[in-house]
Design a protein around this motif. Structure first.
Motif, PDB file in Angstrom:
ATOM      1  N   GLY A 182      14.566  19.544 116.445  1.00 48.17           N
ATOM      2  CA  GLY A 182      13.997  20.378 117.498  1.00 48.17           C
ATOM      3  C   GLY A 182      14.899  20.448 118.697  1.00 48.17           C
ATOM      4  N   ALA A 183      14.442  21.185 119.686  1.00 49.66           N
ATOM      5  CA  ALA A 183      15.252  21.418 120.866  1.00 49.66           C
ATOM      6  C   ALA A 183      15.115  20.250 121.834  1.00 49.66           C
ATOM      7  CB  ALA A 183      14.835  22.717 121.542  1.00 49.66           C
ATOM      8  N   LEU A 184      16.221  19.571 122.014  1.00 43.12           N
ATOM      9  CA  LEU A 184      16.221  18.392 122.877  1.00 43.12           C
ATOM     10  C   LEU A 184      15.770  18.728 124.293  1.00 43.12           C
ATOM     11  CD1 LEU A 184      17.004  15.481 122.434  1.00 43.12           C
ATOM     12  CD2 LEU A 184      19.284  16.004 123.248  1.00 43.12           C
ATOM     13  N   LEU A 185      16.079  19.945 124.703  1.00 39.67           N
ATOM     14  CA  LEU A 185      15.793  20.356 126.082  1.00 39.67           C
ATOM     15  C   LEU A 185      14.310  20.232 126.408  1.00 39.67           C
ATOM     16  CD1 LEU A 185      17.390  21.711 128.478  1.00 39.67           C
ATOM     17  CD2 LEU A 185      16.299  23.810 127.770  1.00 39.67           C
ATOM     18  N   MET A 186      13.450  20.469 125.425  1.00 37.79           N
ATOM     19  CA  MET A 186      12.017  20.449 125.705  1.00 37.79           C
ATOM     20  C   MET A 186      11.527  19.036 126.012  1.00 37.79           C
ATOM     21  SD  MET A 186      11.582  23.513 125.647  1.00 37.79           S
ATOM     22  CE  MET A 186       9.842  23.597 125.956  1.00 37.79           C
ATOM     23  N   PHE A 198       5.060  28.573 131.786  1.00 37.79           N
ATOM     24  CA  PHE A 198       4.459  29.512 130.843  1.00 37.79           C
ATOM     25  C   PHE A 198       2.946  29.313 130.755  1.00 37.79           C
ATOM     26  CE2 PHE A 198       8.793  30.253 129.279  1.00 37.79           C
ATOM     27  CZ  PHE A 198       8.736  31.627 129.152  1.00 37.79           C
TER      28      PHE A 198
ATOM     29  N   LEU B 107      17.358  32.559 119.562  1.00 41.48           N
ATOM     30  CA  LEU B 107      16.789  31.697 120.603  1.00 41.48           C
ATOM     31  C   LEU B 107      17.558  31.858 121.917  1.00 41.48           C
ATOM     32  CD1 LEU B 107      14.582  29.572 120.875  1.00 41.48           C
ATOM     33  CD2 LEU B 107      16.282  27.831 120.428  1.00 41.48           C
ATOM     34  N   ALA B 137      21.235  25.899 127.986  1.00 43.23           N
ATOM     35  CA  ALA B 137      20.004  25.433 127.340  1.00 43.23           C
ATOM     36  C   ALA B 137      20.265  25.132 125.865  1.00 43.23           C
ATOM     37  CB  ALA B 137      18.911  26.486 127.480  1.00 43.23           C
ATOM     38  N   VAL B 140      22.455  21.882 125.511  1.00 41.04           N
ATOM     39  CA  VAL B 140      21.702  20.654 125.744  1.00 41.04           C
ATOM     40  C   VAL B 140      20.733  20.399 124.594  1.00 41.04           C
ATOM     41  CG1 VAL B 140      20.058  19.544 127.284  1.00 41.04           C
ATOM     42  CG2 VAL B 140      21.958  20.807 128.225  1.00 41.04           C
ATOM     43  N   SER B 141      20.155  21.492 124.045  1.00 42.34           N
ATOM     44  CA  SER B 141      19.141  21.338 123.002  1.00 42.34           C
ATOM     45  C   SER B 141      19.743  21.030 121.646  1.00 42.34           C
ATOM     46  CB  SER B 141      18.304  22.608 122.890  1.00 42.34           C
ATOM     47  OG  SER B 141      17.581  22.811 124.061  1.00 42.34           O
ATOM     48  N   PHE B 142      20.807  21.733 121.304  1.00 40.56           N
ATOM     49  CA  PHE B 142      21.365  21.601 119.961  1.00 40.56           C
ATOM     50  C   PHE B 142      22.847  21.259 120.051  1.00 40.56           C
ATOM     51  CE2 PHE B 142      18.129  24.929 120.052  1.00 40.56           C
ATOM     52  CZ  PHE B 142      17.168  24.342 119.267  1.00 40.56           C
ATOM     53  N   PRO B 143      23.167  20.037 120.484  1.00 37.44           N
ATOM     54  CA  PRO B 143      24.587  19.705 120.674  1.00 37.44           C
ATOM     55  C   PRO B 143      25.394  19.809 119.385  1.00 37.44           C
ATOM     56  CG  PRO B 143      23.175  17.776 120.962  1.00 37.44           C
ATOM     57  CD  PRO B 143      22.272  18.947 120.845  1.00 37.44           C
TER      58      PRO B 143
END
Lengths: 213, 363
Positions: A182-186, A198, B107, B137, B140-143
């Protein structure tokens, strides 16, 4: 001041929701909601403190002078939080390890001081109790929702480690939705603000649709 | 638009003539300037790069139209819109690893258009550069996915993937073969330095910076050919779409500290040429830092803005954890742009710098 229970509950859960309408208590709402379980645990702990603090303040509201009311409220809330802190440490130690620091920070959660000041100090014991419960419920729902969304997007699970919070019989809640990570940012702080934004937009949308329809 | 505003500041009294400038035309010119580097990128990285580019643009436009419908502004523009979403998607695609799976592009387009642009109020209202916000974004999310660079096909010695295989790579059905992955120069230098190797030794093993001019090397489409990006930038300067302050600031902001640091510590700091030609610096200087919306309004302000971007880029590359820092630097300076505008104000018409009315103006 006679406010019906229904109004109080509706106020606390939706119309005047602590996070989604009043936008206070955002520190825990952003910091601990990396999973649904964390959000739920934090929400429940805060609700407990909020209910008891509301009742206690409603009881003593006529004997404290207005000049010293804030320090009195703070002392009351601080004592309660210390008790909750120790109880969690003793009985829900796993959750305590996760929430740790943030339990102590319930003291400075503006949601509690806000309700005590705005409601309990002006109302009787019974309305104060209901208000605390409703506001706490709204807070818990908001935190759990934020936690679930972030957990789903960020690590692909729902209610991970829920059995540690609620007991082994609730292990069925733990769902692994996808394996992709998943997206680490979340999971990181920006994710909390994005999800909160949101959700706020969604609530406004629902409210305005309801008004115009 | 920028040039129009510049000239408008010299016009004294109404009526004003309209220059005929349009958002769509400006966006088209920028896209034209990006085209050579993009086509070169397609040649370097094959079909997957083309598919990713196409998908990113497509999703950017879809999200733009969806957002405009939702906010009730769909009437302003046709389906193709003012072209700003296509440009954002294009810039984003230029910064992604060319063989990324399709959902990275989709995305990224969502984050760029919906989160970074439309949520703030649409074109002209966004605080942060949409393409860079999406890029950060995603990084950071999907390095893992965002650092999977492939060797350019002419160098790899392997067969280029055909049309269908390319499609499968973009759809994520075939993993990128390990033999084809490679670190970009900045990433490579960072890894070798963290292993304790000196730069002279590390760079002797491969990665000659000279290849940067030609652009035949691993990287995103926007960084592989610094020369073509530079050509596009000069085209934009010549046609008056952008002005020189921001690009000069960015390049100087990186060049000066790089020169000094390389002279002082050549073993730990990359040389200036590598800094200028690697990563997204050229793209950032000419296409990102010159964004009208997210950069300061005055020329001096833009110079300060550019210098900040350049300096921060160098600092992040040299001292930070990430090998590349243009996107972070741009976002940081975007946040400071309103402050720069507060500090640097143009002279008010008919007044001196200190705000006093100009006397004897008629003499």
């Amino acid at each position: 001041m006679s406010t019906s229970i229904k109004t109080l509950v509706k106020d606390g859960v939706w119309d005047n929701n602590v996070v989604l309408a009043q936008m206070i208590g955002l520190c825990p709402a952003a910091a601990v909601t990396t999973s649904g379980t964390n959000g739920l645990g934090m929400g429940l702990a805060t609700t407990a403190v909020l209910v008891i603090a509301n009742v206690l303040v409603a009881l003593v509201r006529n004997i404290i002078s207005p000049q010293v009311r804030i320090p009195v409220f703070v002392v009351l809330i601080a004592s309660l939080v210390t008790v909750v802190d120790m109880l969690l440490n003793a009985w829900l130690h796993e959750l305590y390890k996760v929430l740790g620091l943030f339990i102590a920070l319930i003291v400075v959660n503006c949601a509690i001081l806000g309700r005590v000041e705005a409601f309990a100090s002006k109302n009787g014991v019974w309305p104060a109790f209901v208000d605390g419960l409703a506001m706490g419920l709204g807070f818990t729902i908001a935190l759990t929702l934020i936690g679930l969304i972030r957990e789903f997007l960020g690590s692909g699970t729902l209610f991970a480690q829920a059995s540690q919070l609620l007991g082994a019989s609730f292990a069925f809640l733990e769902i692994r939705v996808h394996e992709n990570g998943g997206a680490l940012l979340m999971i990181l702080p920006p994710g909390a603000f994005a999800v909160l934004g949101f959700l706020l937009a969604g609530k406004r949308l629902l409210d305005t649709r309801g008004n115009t329809a | 638009m920028n040039a129009d505003a510049y000239h408008a500041a010299r016009i004294f009294a109404a009526p004003h003539a309209h220059g005929g400038g349009e958002i769509r035309r400006t966006m088209l010119r920028v896209q034209l300037a990006l085209a050579p580097a993009t086509l070169f990128g397609f040649w370097l990285y094959g079909w997957p790069a083309f598919f990713l580019w196409l998908l990113t643009l497509f999703f950017a436009q879809v999200f733009e139209v969806m957002s405009l419908r939702l906010t009730g502004n769909a009437g302003q523009v046709g389906f193709l819109g003012d072209g700003s979403a296509l440009l954002t998607g294009w810039l984003l695609a230029m910064t992604l690893p060319p063989w990324s799976p399709w959902w990275i592009g989709a995305l990224g387009a969502f984050i760029a258009i919906v989160v970074a642009k439309q949520v703030f109020g649409g074109l002209g209202q966004n605080v942060f550069n949409p393409a860079m916000a999406a890029r950060v974004a995603l990084l950071v999310s999907f390095p893992l996915q965002l650092t999977a660079w492939v060797v350019p096909l002419p160098l790899s010695g392997l067969d280029a993937p055909g049309f269908l295989d390319g499609l499968r790579i973009t759809l994520g059905q075939i993993p990128v073969p390990d033999a084809m992955t490679s670190a970009s120069l900045l990433g490579y230098a960072k890894t070798e330095l963290s292993r304790g190797l000196g730069l002279a030794q590390a760079l002797a093993a491969g990665h000659a910076p000279q290849l940067s001019w030609l652009g035949v090397r691993a990287g995103s489409m926007g960084e592989s050919s610094a020369l073509l990006i530079l050509a596009g930038g000069i085209f934009l300067l010549a046609t008056g779409v952008i002005r020189w302050q921001a690009p000069l600031g960015v390049l100087a902001g990186t060049l000066v500290p790089a020169l000094i640091a390389h002279a002082v510590a050549p073993e730990t700091c990359l040389d200036a040429a590598s800094h200028l030609l690697s990563g997204a610096l050229m793209l950032g200087a000419f296409f990102i830092a010159t964004d009208y919306v997210t950069s300061p309004a005055t020329g001096t302000g833009r110079l300060v803005f550019g210098l900040g971007v350049g300096l921060l880029t160098w600092i992040i590359r040299t001292l930070g954890g990430y090998p590349e820092g243009v996107a972070f630097a741009v976002l940081f300076m975007n946040a400071l742009a309103p402050l720069i505008d507060r500090g640097i104000r143009p002279r008010i018409l008919g007044r001196t710098r200190s705000g006093q009315p100009i006397r004897n103006a008629g003499k």
